[in-house]
Design a protein around this motif. Sequence first.
Motif, PDB file in Angstrom:
ATOM      1  N   VAL A   4       0.837  -1.200   0.000  1.00 46.10           N
ATOM      2  CA  VAL A   4       0.000   0.000   0.000  1.00 46.10           C
ATOM      3  C   VAL A   4       0.874   1.253   0.000  1.00 46.10           C
ATOM      4  O   VAL A   4       0.537   2.253  -0.648  1.00 46.10           O
ATOM      5  N   LEU A   5       1.998   1.209   0.686  1.00 43.91           N
ATOM      6  CA  LEU A   5       2.913   2.352   0.660  1.00 43.91           C
ATOM      7  C   LEU A   5       3.472   2.568  -0.745  1.00 43.91           C
ATOM      8  O   LEU A   5       3.583   3.709  -1.211  1.00 43.91           O
ATOM      9  N   ALA A   6       3.793   1.475  -1.417  1.00 38.33           N
ATOM     10  CA  ALA A   6       4.318   1.591  -2.781  1.00 38.33           C
ATOM     11  C   ALA A   6       3.282   2.217  -3.702  1.00 38.33           C
ATOM     12  O   ALA A   6       3.616   3.059  -4.550  1.00 38.33           O
ATOM     13  N   ARG A   7       2.023   1.828  -3.546  1.00 42.18           N
ATOM     14  CA  ARG A   7       0.968   2.396  -4.388  1.00 42.18           C
ATOM     15  C   ARG A   7       0.771   3.878  -4.105  1.00 42.18           C
ATOM     16  O   ARG A   7       0.567   4.685  -5.025  1.00 42.18           O
ATOM     17  N   MET A   8       0.851   4.287  -2.843  1.00 43.09           N
ATOM     18  CA  MET A   8       0.726   5.712  -2.511  1.00 43.09           C
ATOM     19  C   MET A   8       1.881   6.513  -3.090  1.00 43.09           C
ATOM     20  O   MET A   8       1.692   7.639  -3.568  1.00 43.09           O
ATOM     21  N   GLU A  10       3.459   5.736  -5.828  1.00 41.48           N
ATOM     22  CA  GLU A  10       3.166   5.814  -7.260  1.00 41.48           C
ATOM     23  C   GLU A  10       2.197   6.954  -7.549  1.00 41.48           C
ATOM     24  O   GLU A  10       2.387   7.717  -8.509  1.00 41.48           O
ATOM     25  N   LEU A  11       1.144   7.058  -6.730  1.00 34.17           N
ATOM     26  CA  LEU A  11       0.181   8.139  -6.916  1.00 34.17           C
ATOM     27  C   LEU A  11       0.841   9.496  -6.713  1.00 34.17           C
ATOM     28  O   LEU A  11       0.564  10.453  -7.449  1.00 34.17           O
ATOM     29  N   ASP A  12       1.725   9.588  -5.732  1.00 32.23           N
ATOM     30  CA  ASP A  12       2.411  10.850  -5.452  1.00 32.23           C
ATOM     31  C   ASP A  12       3.242  11.296  -6.658  1.00 32.23           C
ATOM     32  O   ASP A  12       3.297  12.493  -6.979  1.00 32.23           O
ATOM     33  N   ARG A  13       3.871  10.345  -7.334  1.00 35.68           N
ATOM     34  CA  ARG A  13       4.671  10.677  -8.511  1.00 35.68           C
ATOM     35  C   ARG A  13       3.807  10.981  -9.732  1.00 35.68           C
ATOM     36  O   ARG A  13       4.174  11.806 -10.574  1.00 35.68           O
ATOM     37  N   VAL A  27      -0.680  13.653   2.478  1.00 33.52           N
ATOM     38  CA  VAL A  27      -0.986  13.627   3.915  1.00 33.52           C
ATOM     39  C   VAL A  27      -1.099  12.184   4.398  1.00 33.52           C
ATOM     40  O   VAL A  27      -0.511  11.793   5.419  1.00 33.52           O
ATOM     41  N   TYR A  28      -1.837  11.382   3.656  1.00 28.54           N
ATOM     42  CA  TYR A  28      -2.096  10.009   4.094  1.00 28.54           C
ATOM     43  C   TYR A  28      -0.845   9.144   3.989  1.00 28.54           C
ATOM     44  O   TYR A  28      -0.656   8.219   4.784  1.00 28.54           O
ATOM     45  N   LEU A  29       0.005   9.445   3.029  1.00 32.15           N
ATOM     46  CA  LEU A  29       1.276   8.732   2.928  1.00 32.15           C
ATOM     47  C   LEU A  29       2.107   8.957   4.192  1.00 32.15           C
ATOM     48  O   LEU A  29       2.695   8.016   4.749  1.00 32.15           O
ATOM     49  N   THR A  30       2.138  10.197   4.666  1.00 28.72           N
ATOM     50  CA  THR A  30       2.856  10.506   5.911  1.00 28.72           C
ATOM     51  C   THR A  30       2.266   9.751   7.083  1.00 28.72           C
ATOM     52  O   THR A  30       2.989   9.182   7.915  1.00 28.72           O
ATOM     53  N   VAL A  31       0.928   9.719   7.155  1.00 30.23           N
ATOM     54  CA  VAL A  31       0.245   9.002   8.237  1.00 30.23           C
ATOM     55  C   VAL A  31       0.595   7.516   8.190  1.00 30.23           C
ATOM     56  O   VAL A  31       0.937   6.904   9.218  1.00 30.23           O
ATOM     57  N   THR A  32       0.518   6.917   7.009  1.00 31.72           N
ATOM     58  CA  THR A  32       0.751   5.476   6.884  1.00 31.72           C
ATOM     59  C   THR A  32       2.207   5.121   7.180  1.00 31.72           C
ATOM     60  O   THR A  32       2.495   4.102   7.820  1.00 31.72           O
ATOM     61  N   GLU A  33       3.138   5.955   6.726  1.00 27.84           N
ATOM     62  CA  GLU A  33       4.550   5.711   7.042  1.00 27.84           C
ATOM     63  C   GLU A  33       4.791   5.820   8.542  1.00 27.84           C
ATOM     64  O   GLU A  33       5.573   5.038   9.114  1.00 27.84           O
ATOM     65  N   ARG A  60      -9.115   0.640   1.360  1.00 24.90           N
ATOM     66  CA  ARG A  60     -10.411   1.246   1.019  1.00 24.90           C
ATOM     67  C   ARG A  60     -10.213   2.581   0.301  1.00 24.90           C
ATOM     68  O   ARG A  60     -10.921   2.894  -0.645  1.00 24.90           O
ATOM     69  N   TYR A  61      -9.252   3.358   0.735  1.00 22.61           N
ATOM     70  CA  TYR A  61      -8.925   4.602   0.025  1.00 22.61           C
ATOM     71  C   TYR A  61      -8.401   4.303  -1.375  1.00 22.61           C
ATOM     72  O   TYR A  61      -8.851   4.902  -2.369  1.00 22.61           O
ATOM     73  N   LEU A  62      -7.460   3.360  -1.468  1.00 24.61           N
ATOM     74  CA  LEU A  62      -6.873   3.043  -2.762  1.00 24.61           C
ATOM     75  C   LEU A  62      -7.911   2.462  -3.724  1.00 24.61           C
ATOM     76  O   LEU A  62      -7.877   2.756  -4.927  1.00 24.61           O
TER      77      LEU A  62
END
Length: 233
Positions: A4-8, A10-13, A27-33, A60-62
């Motif tokens: 899920v981190l890898a997918r986030m 990817e979206l960020d890029r 924001v959510y990437l920071t939370v998940t990390e 669910r977000y993804l």
Amino acid sequence: MEAVLARMHELDRALPAHDGVAVFNRVYLTVTETLHGRIGGGDFPDRRRAGDLTVRFARRYLAAVESAAEGGRSPACWRPLFQYRRHPGVRPLQYALAGINAHIGHDLALAVVDTCRALGLRPVDLEGDFDRVGDTLIALEERIREDLMPGPDLLEVADPVTHLLGSWSLQRARDGAWAAARLLWTLRRTPDLAEEFTESLDSGVGLVGRCLLTPLAVPHPRLPARAAVAWRG
């Protein structure tokens, strides 16, 4: 968790920086990390249980993002963010909080129930993990507001931002998510009622999200004063 981190990432890029989904994703990437680090560091008593909840929550977000990208019908709670993601009158902080509202108000409750079903638990067994996840979000909320809130000069002319965002509380959203999870668990043997409640929860959270994304007629900060007056009509 790594998937899920890898997918986030990817979206960020892939997404434009000012896209509303990109704002929330950062924001959510920071939370998940942060959660990943806390789980790995032993802050959660049961790493597997906490990791399962965190991953089901993120998926669910993804899934909502993927559905929107494919032209599908996303949950009602996410639709306002997808619809207003490029609106010039919506500020980054509005995007961030609208995404948090959708994810906490709707997705978190369902993720708790998903995790209980998968691991043979009851919501009470996950309460400690739920509270730790919520505490992480609340600790980051102040930083999010500071990073994304308009500067003092813009804030003076954009006073509606203060009023609009002050009407929403992450703490209340978290409390509501826990109550919703417990109710959904109680209704698990009456699928019709559970589905009706889930749909009502989804639409209600979506309505709040639409309010949070109310476009604000704010002059662009780079416009000279005379142009700003003309812009306001």
